[in-house]
Design a protein around this motif. Structure first.
Motif, PDB file in Angstrom:
ATOM      1  N   ASP A  13       0.823  -1.163  -0.010  1.00  0.00           N
ATOM      2  CA  ASP A  13       0.047  -0.096  -0.014  1.00  0.00           C
ATOM      3  C   ASP A  13       0.965   1.257   0.289  1.00  0.00           C
ATOM      4  OD1 ASP A  13       0.166   1.206   2.906  1.00  0.00           O
ATOM      5  OD2 ASP A  13      -0.531  -0.739   3.249  1.00  0.00           O
ATOM      6  N   ILE A  14       0.261   2.303  -0.459  1.00  0.00           N
ATOM      7  CA  ILE A  14       1.117   3.547  -0.424  1.00  0.00           C
ATOM      8  C   ILE A  14       0.420   4.783   0.219  1.00  0.00           C
ATOM      9  CG2 ILE A  14       2.069   5.153  -2.167  1.00  0.00           C
ATOM     10  CD1 ILE A  14       2.155   2.998  -4.296  1.00  0.00           C
ATOM     11  N   THR A  15       0.649   5.353   1.169  1.00  0.00           N
ATOM     12  CA  THR A  15       0.132   6.410   1.570  1.00  0.00           C
ATOM     13  C   THR A  15       1.083   7.729   1.370  1.00  0.00           C
ATOM     14  OG1 THR A  15       1.262   6.185   3.541  1.00  0.00           O
ATOM     15  CG2 THR A  15      -1.060   5.093   3.480  1.00  0.00           C
ATOM     16  N   GLY A  16       0.356   9.006   1.496  1.00  0.00           N
ATOM     17  CA  GLY A  16       0.842  10.338   1.303  1.00  0.00           C
ATOM     18  C   GLY A  16       0.018  11.396   1.710  1.00  0.00           C
ATOM     19  N   ALA A  17       1.015  12.407   1.735  1.00  0.00           N
ATOM     20  CA  ALA A  17       0.645  13.737   2.298  1.00  0.00           C
ATOM     21  C   ALA A  17       1.212  14.661   1.673  1.00  0.00           C
ATOM     22  CB  ALA A  17       0.761  13.665   3.631  1.00  0.00           C
ATOM     23  N   TRP A  18       0.662  15.935   1.240  1.00  0.00           N
ATOM     24  CA  TRP A  18       1.498  17.172   0.624  1.00  0.00           C
ATOM     25  C   TRP A  18       2.034  17.903   1.789  1.00  0.00           C
ATOM     26  CZ3 TRP A  18       2.705  17.454  -4.288  1.00  0.00           C
ATOM     27  CH2 TRP A  18       2.199  16.697  -5.375  1.00  0.00           C
ATOM     28  N   GLU A  22       4.771  21.877  -3.867  1.00  0.00           N
ATOM     29  CA  GLU A  22       5.921  21.431  -4.523  1.00  0.00           C
ATOM     30  C   GLU A  22       6.647  20.127  -3.888  1.00  0.00           C
ATOM     31  OE1 GLU A  22       7.151  22.603  -7.612  1.00  0.00           O
ATOM     32  OE2 GLU A  22       5.717  24.172  -7.636  1.00  0.00           O
ATOM     33  N   GLN A  23       6.247  19.698  -2.722  1.00  0.00           N
ATOM     34  CA  GLN A  23       6.616  18.500  -2.201  1.00  0.00           C
ATOM     35  C   GLN A  23       5.355  17.652  -1.531  1.00  0.00           C
ATOM     36  OE1 GLN A  23       9.350  20.267   0.671  1.00  0.00           O
ATOM     37  NE2 GLN A  23      11.304  19.956  -0.984  1.00  0.00           N
ATOM     38  N   CYS A  24       5.813  16.238  -1.511  1.00  0.00           N
ATOM     39  CA  CYS A  24       5.119  15.280  -0.891  1.00  0.00           C
ATOM     40  C   CYS A  24       5.903  14.413  -0.055  1.00  0.00           C
ATOM     41  CB  CYS A  24       3.852  14.766  -1.741  1.00  0.00           C
ATOM     42  SG  CYS A  24       4.546  13.762  -2.655  1.00  0.00           S
ATOM     43  N   HIS A  25       5.140  13.731   0.882  1.00  0.00           N
ATOM     44  CA  HIS A  25       5.929  12.711   1.575  1.00  0.00           C
ATOM     45  C   HIS A  25       4.970  11.346   1.159  1.00  0.00           C
ATOM     46  CE1 HIS A  25       6.801  10.595   5.629  1.00  0.00           C
ATOM     47  NE2 HIS A  25       7.302  10.035   4.894  1.00  0.00           N
ATOM     48  N   LEU A  26       5.657  10.293   0.589  1.00  0.00           N
ATOM     49  CA  LEU A  26       5.176   8.994   0.550  1.00  0.00           C
ATOM     50  C   LEU A  26       5.831   7.939   1.318  1.00  0.00           C
ATOM     51  CD1 LEU A  26       4.955   8.979  -3.612  1.00  0.00           C
ATOM     52  CD2 LEU A  26       2.862   9.764  -1.794  1.00  0.00           C
ATOM     53  N   LYS A  43      10.476  11.765   1.051  1.00  0.00           N
ATOM     54  CA  LYS A  43       9.971  13.022   0.484  1.00  0.00           C
ATOM     55  C   LYS A  43      10.232  13.343  -1.033  1.00  0.00           C
ATOM     56  CE  LYS A  43      11.998  16.757   1.847  1.00  0.00           C
ATOM     57  NZ  LYS A  43      12.297  17.916   2.690  1.00  0.00           N
ATOM     58  N   PHE A  44       9.310  13.612  -1.825  1.00  0.00           N
ATOM     59  CA  PHE A  44       9.295  13.594  -3.124  1.00  0.00           C
ATOM     60  C   PHE A  44       8.979  15.185  -3.537  1.00  0.00           C
ATOM     61  CE2 PHE A  44       8.556   9.129  -3.021  1.00  0.00           C
ATOM     62  CZ  PHE A  44       9.365   8.734  -4.022  1.00  0.00           C
ATOM     63  N   ASP A  45      10.024  15.785  -4.587  1.00  0.00           N
ATOM     64  CA  ASP A  45       9.547  16.926  -5.307  1.00  0.00           C
ATOM     65  C   ASP A  45       8.573  16.659  -5.985  1.00  0.00           C
ATOM     66  OD1 ASP A  45      11.157  18.662  -3.526  1.00  0.00           O
ATOM     67  OD2 ASP A  45      13.154  18.255  -5.128  1.00  0.00           O
ATOM     68  N   LEU A  46       8.005  17.655  -6.661  1.00  0.00           N
ATOM     69  CA  LEU A  46       6.957  17.497  -7.608  1.00  0.00           C
ATOM     70  C   LEU A  46       7.711  16.948  -8.932  1.00  0.00           C
ATOM     71  CD1 LEU A  46       4.102  17.679  -8.524  1.00  0.00           C
ATOM     72  CD2 LEU A  46       4.639  20.032  -9.152  1.00  0.00           C
ATOM     73  N   TYR A  47       8.816  17.346  -9.310  1.00  0.00           N
ATOM     74  CA  TYR A  47       9.608  16.975 -10.135  1.00  0.00           C
ATOM     75  C   TYR A  47       9.998  15.503 -10.315  1.00  0.00           C
ATOM     76  CZ  TYR A  47      13.490  16.098 -13.578  1.00  0.00           C
ATOM     77  OH  TYR A  47      14.300  15.419 -14.437  1.00  0.00           O
ATOM     78  N   ASP A  48      10.149  14.923  -9.068  1.00  0.00           N
ATOM     79  CA  ASP A  48      10.527  13.520  -8.973  1.00  0.00           C
ATOM     80  C   ASP A  48       9.415  12.705  -9.109  1.00  0.00           C
ATOM     81  OD1 ASP A  48      13.183  14.273  -8.164  1.00  0.00           O
ATOM     82  OD2 ASP A  48      12.765  14.286  -6.122  1.00  0.00           O
ATOM     83  N   LEU A  49       8.246  13.312  -8.758  1.00  0.00           N
ATOM     84  CA  LEU A  49       7.038  12.656  -9.160  1.00  0.00           C
ATOM     85  C   LEU A  49       6.698  12.444 -10.382  1.00  0.00           C
ATOM     86  CD1 LEU A  49       4.581  13.657  -6.210  1.00  0.00           C
ATOM     87  CD2 LEU A  49       5.530  11.433  -6.530  1.00  0.00           C
ATOM     88  N   VAL A  50       6.793  13.601 -11.256  1.00  0.00           N
ATOM     89  CA  VAL A  50       6.508  13.353 -12.687  1.00  0.00           C
ATOM     90  C   VAL A  50       7.416  12.491 -13.270  1.00  0.00           C
ATOM     91  CG1 VAL A  50       6.517  14.803 -14.559  1.00  0.00           C
ATOM     92  CG2 VAL A  50       5.235  15.553 -12.517  1.00  0.00           C
ATOM     93  N   PHE A  51       8.807  12.654 -12.963  1.00  0.00           N
ATOM     94  CA  PHE A  51       9.781  11.617 -13.650  1.00  0.00           C
ATOM     95  C   PHE A  51       9.322  10.228 -13.262  1.00  0.00           C
ATOM     96  CE2 PHE A  51      13.818   9.254 -13.010  1.00  0.00           C
ATOM     97  CZ  PHE A  51      14.176   9.290 -14.341  1.00  0.00           C
ATOM     98  N   LEU A  52       9.154   9.918 -11.895  1.00  0.00           N
ATOM     99  CA  LEU A  52       8.586   8.390 -11.524  1.00  0.00           C
ATOM    100  C   LEU A  52       7.592   8.113 -12.264  1.00  0.00           C
ATOM    101  CD1 LEU A  52       9.158   6.113  -9.627  1.00  0.00           C
ATOM    102  CD2 LEU A  52       7.805   7.420  -8.048  1.00  0.00           C
ATOM    103  N   ARG A  53       6.669   8.910 -12.405  1.00  0.00           N
ATOM    104  CA  ARG A  53       5.235   8.514 -13.245  1.00  0.00           C
ATOM    105  C   ARG A  53       5.611   8.049 -14.691  1.00  0.00           C
ATOM    106  NH1 ARG A  53       1.647  13.542 -14.909  1.00  0.00           N
ATOM    107  NH2 ARG A  53       3.748  13.544 -16.177  1.00  0.00           N
ATOM    108  N   ASP A  54       6.721   8.923 -15.378  1.00  0.00           N
ATOM    109  CA  ASP A  54       6.663   8.580 -16.774  1.00  0.00           C
ATOM    110  C   ASP A  54       7.700   7.268 -17.031  1.00  0.00           C
ATOM    111  OD1 ASP A  54       5.698  11.027 -17.210  1.00  0.00           O
ATOM    112  OD2 ASP A  54       7.588  12.215 -17.486  1.00  0.00           O
TER     113      ASP A  54
END
Length: 66
Positions: A13-18, A22-26, A43-54
């Motif tokens: 499972d994955i939990t998260g909070a903004w 620009e940053q979230c904790h997953l 802790k992910f930056d928005l750029y890291d999340l977009v990169f991970l998604r791609d």
């Protein structure tokens, strides 16, 4: 933290909070049969999340077709 994703067998499972816009904790919680629990907090930056998604999308798209 909000539950973002989990599977039926509850092996992950994955939990998260903004933190801010620009940053979230997953937290990734993995549970393999016989291997015990593994938890990854990050802790992910928005750029890291977009990169991970791609990267994950490309990997899924490259799966064998048969």
């Amino acid at each position: 933290m909000k539950n973002i994703a989990s599977n039926e067998s509850q092996s992950f499972d994955i939990t998260g909070a903004w933190i801010n816009k620009e940053q979230c904790h997953l937290t990734f919680h993995l549970n393999e049969d016989g291997a015990g629990d593994t938890e990854i907090d990050y802790k992910f930056d928005l750029y890291d999340l977009v990169f991970l998604r791609d990267v994950l999308s490309e990997f899924i798209d490259s799966s064998p077709k048969e």
